[in-house]
Design a protein around this motif. Structure first.
Motif, PDB file in Angstrom:
ATOM      1  N   ALA A 154       0.633  -1.222  -0.054  1.00 47.86           N
ATOM      2  CA  ALA A 154      -0.152  -0.169  -0.141  1.00 47.86           C
ATOM      3  C   ALA A 154       0.845   1.129   0.108  1.00 47.86           C
ATOM      4  O   ALA A 154       0.893   2.326  -0.668  1.00 47.86           O
ATOM      5  CB  ALA A 154      -1.014  -0.149   1.120  1.00 47.86           C
ATOM      6  N   GLY A 155       1.834   1.117   0.799  1.00 51.72           N
ATOM      7  CA  GLY A 155       2.680   2.386   1.116  1.00 51.72           C
ATOM      8  C   GLY A 155       4.215   2.393   0.900  1.00 51.72           C
ATOM      9  O   GLY A 155       4.964   3.425   1.204  1.00 51.72           O
ATOM     10  N   GLY A 156       4.478   0.991   0.686  1.00 55.43           N
ATOM     11  CA  GLY A 156       5.923   1.036   0.265  1.00 55.43           C
ATOM     12  C   GLY A 156       6.863   0.506   1.416  1.00 55.43           C
ATOM     13  O   GLY A 156       7.960   0.211   1.385  1.00 55.43           O
ATOM     14  N   LEU A 157       6.290   0.267   2.564  1.00 60.00           N
ATOM     15  CA  LEU A 157       7.071  -0.148   3.703  1.00 60.00           C
ATOM     16  C   LEU A 157       7.231  -1.762   3.772  1.00 60.00           C
ATOM     17  O   LEU A 157       8.135  -2.230   3.755  1.00 60.00           O
ATOM     18  CB  LEU A 157       6.274   0.199   5.069  1.00 60.00           C
ATOM     19  CG  LEU A 157       6.315   1.828   5.100  1.00 60.00           C
ATOM     20  CD1 LEU A 157       5.287   2.335   6.401  1.00 60.00           C
ATOM     21  CD2 LEU A 157       7.269   2.704   4.944  1.00 60.00           C
ATOM     22  N   ARG A 158       5.886  -2.332   3.814  1.00 58.32           N
ATOM     23  CA  ARG A 158       6.035  -3.782   3.772  1.00 58.32           C
ATOM     24  C   ARG A 158       6.758  -4.384   2.449  1.00 58.32           C
ATOM     25  O   ARG A 158       7.489  -5.253   2.585  1.00 58.32           O
ATOM     26  CB  ARG A 158       4.801  -4.541   3.648  1.00 58.32           C
ATOM     27  CG  ARG A 158       3.881  -4.429   4.973  1.00 58.32           C
ATOM     28  CD  ARG A 158       2.409  -4.686   4.913  1.00 58.32           C
ATOM     29  NE  ARG A 158       1.584  -3.808   4.033  1.00 58.32           N
ATOM     30  CZ  ARG A 158       0.520  -3.920   3.535  1.00 58.32           C
ATOM     31  NH1 ARG A 158      -0.590  -4.882   4.018  1.00 58.32           N
ATOM     32  NH2 ARG A 158      -0.290  -2.983   2.903  1.00 58.32           N
TER      33      ARG A 158
END
Ligand SMILES: O=S(=O)([O-])[S-]
Length: 144
Positions: free
Chosen positions: A89-93
């Motif tokens: 979703a946001g590039g962290l996982r």
């Protein structure tokens, strides 16, 4: 409780070692047959928001087991030798997952900085999740 390492520290350490693509860079690669985009979000996120057309859905929880050829859950889609570009979703996982797959020896692997949110922000194409996406949970695997 004081953590030995926080989640953001893990993400920063991962990002120092992996390749991060902008949404535009990933978009430019997505029709290349040597490239496979991989959506590692939960299936509910795909149902709510859609996904990048042509991406392979591989939930983060199963990723290592789908990639490892020795695993009973191995998916041949990960044995193609393609460049795998992960997104969440946001590039962290996806940063953490890309680091893990790189550590496992899957190469080349990259992720989309800012994830699906950045992709949508850039007004790049999205599509609903295909209804035929395979179930990912180990208990759904047929035996015998
Ligand atoms: O892991 S996340 O960036 O999708 S919240």
């Amino acid at each position: 409780m004081v953590m030995k390492k926080g989640a953001m520290q893990l993400v920063e350490e991962a990002e120092a070692e992996i390749s991060t693509l902008s949404p535009a860079e990933a978009h430019a690669m997505m029709d290349d047959p040597d490239v496979q985009l991989v959506d590692i979000r939960d299936v509910r996120e795909l149902d709510r928001k859609g996904m990048i057309p042509g991406a392979l859905h591989a939930p983060r929880g199963m990723l290592e087991f789908w990639v490892d050829p020795e695993s009973p859950y191995h998916k041949p889609a990960f044995a193609t030798g393609q460049t795998f570009v992960l997104y969440c979703a946001g590039g962290l996982r996806s940063a953490l997952a890309a680091k893990t797959l790189q550590d496992m020896g899957l190469a080349p692997v990259a992720h989309i900085g800012g994830g699906f949110a950045a992709w949508q922000e850039a007004q790049l194409p999205t599509a609903p999740r295909p209804s035929s996406s395979p179930s990912s949970h180990p208990s759904s695997k047929k035996t015998g």
